[in-house]
Enzyme design. Structure first.
Site, PDB file in Angstrom:
ATOM      1  N   LYS A  21      10.916  -9.835   0.831  1.00 14.50           N
ATOM      2  CA  LYS A  21       9.887 -10.049   1.873  1.00 14.50           C
ATOM      3  C   LYS A  21       8.640  -9.533   1.419  1.00 14.50           C
ATOM      4  O   LYS A  21       7.550  -9.975   1.637  1.00 14.50           O
ATOM      5  CB  LYS A  21      10.353  -9.202   3.237  1.00 14.50           C
ATOM      6  CG  LYS A  21       9.386  -8.810   4.185  1.00 14.50           C
ATOM      7  CD  LYS A  21      10.202  -7.907   5.150  1.00 14.50           C
ATOM      8  CE  LYS A  21       9.055  -7.028   6.135  1.00 14.50           C
ATOM      9  NZ  LYS A  21       8.371  -6.033   5.119  1.00 14.50           N
ATOM     10  N   ASN A  22       8.668  -8.414   0.766  1.00 14.94           N
ATOM     11  CA  ASN A  22       7.225  -7.701   0.484  1.00 14.94           C
ATOM     12  C   ASN A  22       6.725  -8.213  -0.723  1.00 14.94           C
ATOM     13  O   ASN A  22       5.677  -7.745  -1.346  1.00 14.94           O
ATOM     14  CB  ASN A  22       7.574  -6.223   0.216  1.00 14.94           C
ATOM     15  CG  ASN A  22       7.806  -5.465   1.485  1.00 14.94           C
ATOM     16  OD1 ASN A  22       7.715  -6.364   2.700  1.00 14.94           O
ATOM     17  ND2 ASN A  22       8.392  -4.396   1.651  1.00 14.94           N
ATOM     18  N   ARG A  47       1.659  -6.157   9.091  1.00 14.48           N
ATOM     19  CA  ARG A  47       0.519  -5.637   8.121  1.00 14.48           C
ATOM     20  C   ARG A  47      -0.071  -6.538   7.309  1.00 14.48           C
ATOM     21  O   ARG A  47      -1.138  -6.165   6.636  1.00 14.48           O
ATOM     22  CB  ARG A  47       1.080  -4.458   7.353  1.00 14.48           C
ATOM     23  CG  ARG A  47       1.779  -3.361   8.457  1.00 14.48           C
ATOM     24  CD  ARG A  47       1.795  -2.213   7.895  1.00 14.48           C
ATOM     25  NE  ARG A  47       0.716  -1.362   7.554  1.00 14.48           N
ATOM     26  CZ  ARG A  47      -0.359  -0.649   8.374  1.00 14.48           C
ATOM     27  NH1 ARG A  47       0.151  -0.988   9.379  1.00 14.48           N
ATOM     28  NH2 ARG A  47      -1.453  -0.372   8.088  1.00 14.48           N
ATOM     29  N   CYS A 105       5.820  -1.200  11.093  1.00 19.45           N
ATOM     30  CA  CYS A 105       6.534  -0.211  11.555  1.00 19.45           C
ATOM     31  C   CYS A 105       6.066   1.080  11.749  1.00 19.45           C
ATOM     32  O   CYS A 105       5.049   1.336  11.082  1.00 19.45           O
ATOM     33  CB  CYS A 105       7.976   0.003  10.409  1.00 19.45           C
ATOM     34  SG  CYS A 105       8.742  -1.175  10.288  1.00 19.45           S
ATOM     35  N   ASP A 135      12.236   2.818   1.446  1.00 21.09           N
ATOM     36  CA  ASP A 135      12.742   1.671   2.098  1.00 21.09           C
ATOM     37  C   ASP A 135      14.206   1.997   2.196  1.00 21.09           C
ATOM     38  O   ASP A 135      15.051   1.441   2.789  1.00 21.09           O
ATOM     39  CB  ASP A 135      12.271   0.600   1.962  1.00 21.09           C
ATOM     40  CG  ASP A 135      10.869   0.453   2.341  1.00 21.09           C
ATOM     41  OD1 ASP A 135      10.725   0.192   3.502  1.00 21.09           O
ATOM     42  OD2 ASP A 135       9.973   0.462   1.384  1.00 21.09           O
ATOM     43  N   VAL A 160       6.571   9.616   0.998  1.00 25.56           N
ATOM     44  CA  VAL A 160       5.708   8.599   1.105  1.00 25.56           C
ATOM     45  C   VAL A 160       5.231   8.453   2.366  1.00 25.56           C
ATOM     46  O   VAL A 160       4.023   8.097   2.718  1.00 25.56           O
ATOM     47  CB  VAL A 160       6.381   6.945   0.849  1.00 25.56           C
ATOM     48  CG1 VAL A 160       5.414   6.041   0.953  1.00 25.56           C
ATOM     49  CG2 VAL A 160       6.928   7.364  -0.644  1.00 25.56           C
TER      50      VAL A 160
HETATM   51  C1  EPZ Z   1       4.429  -1.380   1.779  1.00 24.38           C
HETATM   52  O1  EPZ Z   1       3.560  -0.711   2.994  1.00 24.38           O
HETATM   53  C2  EPZ Z   1       5.683  -2.108   2.410  1.00 24.38           C
HETATM   54  N1  EPZ Z   1       5.551  -3.030   3.281  1.00 24.38           N
HETATM   55  C3  EPZ Z   1       6.401  -1.032   2.751  1.00 24.38           C
HETATM   56  O2  EPZ Z   1       7.528  -1.662   3.395  1.00 24.38           O
HETATM   57  C4  EPZ Z   1       6.859   0.026   2.059  1.00 24.38           C
HETATM   58  O3  EPZ Z   1       7.746   1.034   2.554  1.00 24.38           O
HETATM   59  C5  EPZ Z   1       5.639   0.731   1.250  1.00 24.38           C
HETATM   60  O4  EPZ Z   1       4.833  -0.332   0.785  1.00 24.38           O
HETATM   61  C6  EPZ Z   1       5.838   1.649   0.343  1.00 24.38           C
HETATM   62  O5  EPZ Z   1       6.800   1.068  -0.646  1.00 24.38           O
HETATM   63  C7  EPZ Z   1       4.844  -4.233   2.755  1.00 24.38           C
HETATM   64  O6  EPZ Z   1       4.909  -4.499   1.679  1.00 24.38           O
HETATM   65  C8  EPZ Z   1       4.489  -5.396   3.960  1.00 24.38           C
HETATM   66  P1  EPZ Z   1       1.425   1.815   1.388  1.00 24.38           P
HETATM   67  P2  EPZ Z   1       2.286  -0.448   2.637  1.00 24.38           P
HETATM   68  O7  EPZ Z   1      -0.059   1.391   1.318  1.00 24.38           O
HETATM   69  O8  EPZ Z   1       1.407  -1.440   1.545  1.00 24.38           O
HETATM   70  C9  EPZ Z   1      -0.816   5.712   2.823  1.00 24.38           C
HETATM   71  C10 EPZ Z   1       9.194  -2.552   4.993  1.00 24.38           C
HETATM   72  O9  EPZ Z   1      10.007  -2.038   6.047  1.00 24.38           O
HETATM   73  N2  EPZ Z   1      -2.088   5.068   2.828  1.00 24.38           N
HETATM   74  O10 EPZ Z   1       1.858   2.007  -0.023  1.00 24.38           O
HETATM   75  O11 EPZ Z   1       1.382  -0.447   3.978  1.00 24.38           O
HETATM   76  C11 EPZ Z   1       0.271   5.227   3.967  1.00 24.38           C
HETATM   77  O12 EPZ Z   1      -0.334   6.089   5.012  1.00 24.38           O
HETATM   78  C12 EPZ Z   1       7.936  -1.876   4.980  1.00 24.38           C
HETATM   79  O13 EPZ Z   1       9.479  -3.703   4.309  1.00 24.38           O
HETATM   80  C13 EPZ Z   1      -3.403   5.490   2.981  1.00 24.38           C
HETATM   81  O14 EPZ Z   1      -3.456   6.625   3.331  1.00 24.38           O
HETATM   82  O15 EPZ Z   1       2.451   0.935   2.362  1.00 24.38           O
HETATM   83  C14 EPZ Z   1       1.383   5.779   3.260  1.00 24.38           C
HETATM   84  O16 EPZ Z   1       1.491   7.338   3.553  1.00 24.38           O
HETATM   85  C15 EPZ Z   1       7.980  -0.647   5.668  1.00 24.38           C
HETATM   86  N3  EPZ Z   1      -4.434   4.735   3.227  1.00 24.38           N
HETATM   87  C16 EPZ Z   1       1.086   5.465   1.883  1.00 24.38           C
HETATM   88  O17 EPZ Z   1      -0.283   5.499   1.384  1.00 24.38           O
HETATM   89  C17 EPZ Z   1      -4.307   3.333   2.993  1.00 24.38           C
HETATM   90  O18 EPZ Z   1      -5.375   2.781   3.183  1.00 24.38           O
HETATM   91  C18 EPZ Z   1       1.932   4.436   1.281  1.00 24.38           C
HETATM   92  O19 EPZ Z   1       1.590   3.274   1.866  1.00 24.38           O
HETATM   93  C19 EPZ Z   1      -3.267   2.842   2.700  1.00 24.38           C
HETATM   94  C20 EPZ Z   1      -1.952   3.622   2.590  1.00 24.38           C
END
Ligand code: EPZ
Length: 451
Positions: free
Chosen positions: A32-33, A105, A129, A323, A345
């Site tokens: 999916k991702n 997202r 989520c 995840d 995370v």
């Molecule tokens: C991706 O989310 C995945 N989603 C998530 O899977 C996954 O848990 C996550 O990566 C970590 O592996 C998709 O790919 C659609 P991040 P993403 O940006 O990209 C902070 C699922 O169930 N952050 O790596 O949104 C954020 O708050 C989902 O399939 C900022 O601070 O995650 C978090 O603490 C759930 N500022 C951390 O980084 C920003 O601008 C990691 O988020 C962006 C992120």
């Protein structure tokens, strides 16, 4: 029963008669991702792209709807190959786009590709989520550095590119997956060189880089989380078979362990699962990698005897992915002794444990960092560490799914529990990321029904 189900949710419920070991074979498709991001990449090409092995999940439908709104013709055949033709791209209406507000997202990742192809973009308020604040500050900061003009409005964001976007040198404060993808998808057609430091390097990101390379991009992955992109003037379409879904694989593996079962996950790949497999084996689970030339997969089973407790920390790749945390916690309720899980995370990813406690699990949450990895959530008001004392006999409950991965974990808990549970919100949440899960459960011998 712990809570009563509301009538508004009555057609979104799965009745689970627990206590039967899951046994049999299921198949995972493209992750999916990755799939949703590869679909966004198709916007960058000036010829059609084809993505194979696309899962039947609602996140794919949402992105497909957004592509169609921008004039990209999409066709999906019976083998689940998705063809995307960007020949007649158009700006979409704000009202039409807003229909997708709050559902995913992924729309934020359309910013760069739409700015390159159409000069403007409108991005609705995001969904996804509820597992933390989920800010998009890195995304917006990087887009502004590329030269995008961003106007935030209550319903969404209007973006424009007064001239061709320019390559940037950008250091992420945290190796965020989405922000790394945002910069990659914008940099490939920007003028000049872009360098991302502290980039995320998850397998899905490397696979997205492979997609972009097929399209004509020049991207170098250096050591120490540095990625360099040399912008090009045009990109063509691609044909790509995605990396398999390692989150779904881990979820079924944990289900095999928690229910004393045996599940062969056809399509699963060892290289993407190495960190998970180490943990699975440490807990006491057994697995066998099948490298058959006709596809292969991984067989997971509970070998009998006691499961062992572990101390875990989630982290960015190559660490244990966040995840996998929720399904593993359900399995750890069956281990003999104290397990510790430090979530580094997301700040609010243990909400689902309340229901597990109501089912008889012994789980305590802590604000402290119960682990050695430096974490952004320590000494703040976030319950981001868990201590699980097992084994616990889980008993049936009415469960309300709060988000995608937690929802699948509730389902695993219901399958492992004694008695009949009702799981509410399955269609709303679980179909976002798990293809055909009713039929997969049935084929594994689970006793489930739709009322
Ligand atoms: C991706 O989310 C995945 N989603 C998530 O899977 C996954 O848990 C996550 O990566 C970590 O592996 C998709 O790919 C659609 P991040 P993403 O940006 O990209 C902070 C699922 O169930 N952050 O790596 O949104 C954020 O708050 C989902 O399939 C900022 O601070 O995650 C978090 O603490 C759930 N500022 C951390 O980084 C920003 O601008 C990691 O988020 C962006 C992120």
């Amino acid at each position: 029963m712990t809570k009563s189900g509301g009538s508004a949710l009555s057609d979104d419920v799965l009745v689970v008669h627990g206590g039967t070991p899951l046994k049999g074979e299921i198949r995972v498709r493209g992750a999916k991702n990755l799939v949703s991001k590869a679909m966004v990449a198709a916007v960058l090409g000036d010829t059609p792209s084809t993505l194979f092995d696309v899962p039947a999940i609602s996140d794919v439908d949402i992105v497909r709807g957004l592509l169609e709104l921008h004039g990209i013709r999409t066709t999906l055949d019976e083998e689940r190959s998705l063809r995307m033709d960007p020949a007649n791209m158009v700006n979409a209406g704000v009202d039409e786009i807003n229909v997708h507000a709050g559902s995913s997202r992924i729309p934020i990742l359309l910013c760069g590709p739409l700015l390159h192809r159409l000069g403007t973009a409108y991005i609705p308020n995001l969904g996804g989520c509820n597992i933390g604040g989920r800010p998009i500050d890195f995304h917006l900061d990087a887009l502004r550095a590329f030269g995008a003009v961003i106007e935030k409005q209550p319903d969404g964001m209007h973006l424009s590119a007064p001239k061709r976007l320019q390559g940037i040198k950008y250091r992420l404060d945290y190796p965020s997956v989405g922000s790394t993808e945002q910069i990659l998808l914008t940099a490939v057609l920007a003028e000049g060189v872009t360098e991302i430091s502290n980039a995320a390097v998850e397998p899905e990101i490397i696979d997205l880089i492979c997609v972009l390379q097929k399209m004509g991009a020049i991207i170098k992955v250096h050591t120490d989380r540095v990625i360099e992109i040399v912008g090009v003037d045009r990109l063509s379409g691609y044909q790509h078979r995605p990396v398999p879904d390692r989150i779904e694989t881990g979820s079924w593996a944990a289900a095999a362990l928690a229910t004393h079962g045996e599940i062969y996950v056809r399509g699963a790949r060892q290289t993407d699962m190495m960190t998970f497999l180490n943990v699975f084996r440490t807990i006491g689970g057994a697995f066998e990698v099948d490298d058959a030339p006709t596809g292969g997969g991984i067989r997971f089973w509970h070998p009998g005897g006691q499961l062992s407790p572990v101390a875990l920390e989630t982290d960015v790749h190559p660490g244990l992915m966040t995840d996998w945390q929720q399904p593993l916690v359900v399995a750890l309720t069956q281990a003999h002794g104290l397990s510790i899980v430090h979530e580094t995370v997301y700040e609010r990813r243990f909400g689902y444990t309340e229901e597990l406690r109501e089912m008889g699990a012994n789980i305590q949450l802590y604000r402290d960092c119960l682990g050695g990895t430096p974490c952004r959530w320590g000494r703040r008001d976030f319950l981001h560490s868990a201590v699980i004392a097992g084994p616990s006999q889980l008993h049936a409950a009415d469960l309300r799914i709060p988000d995608l991965r937690a929802g699948f974990s509730h389902l695993i808990a219901a399958l492992a529990a004694e008695g009949t549970s009702r799981v509410f919100g399955v269609d709303r949440f679980i179909t976002r990321g798990y293809e055909d899960f009713d039929n997969k459960l049935a084929s594994l011998g689970a006793s489930v029904e739709r009322p």
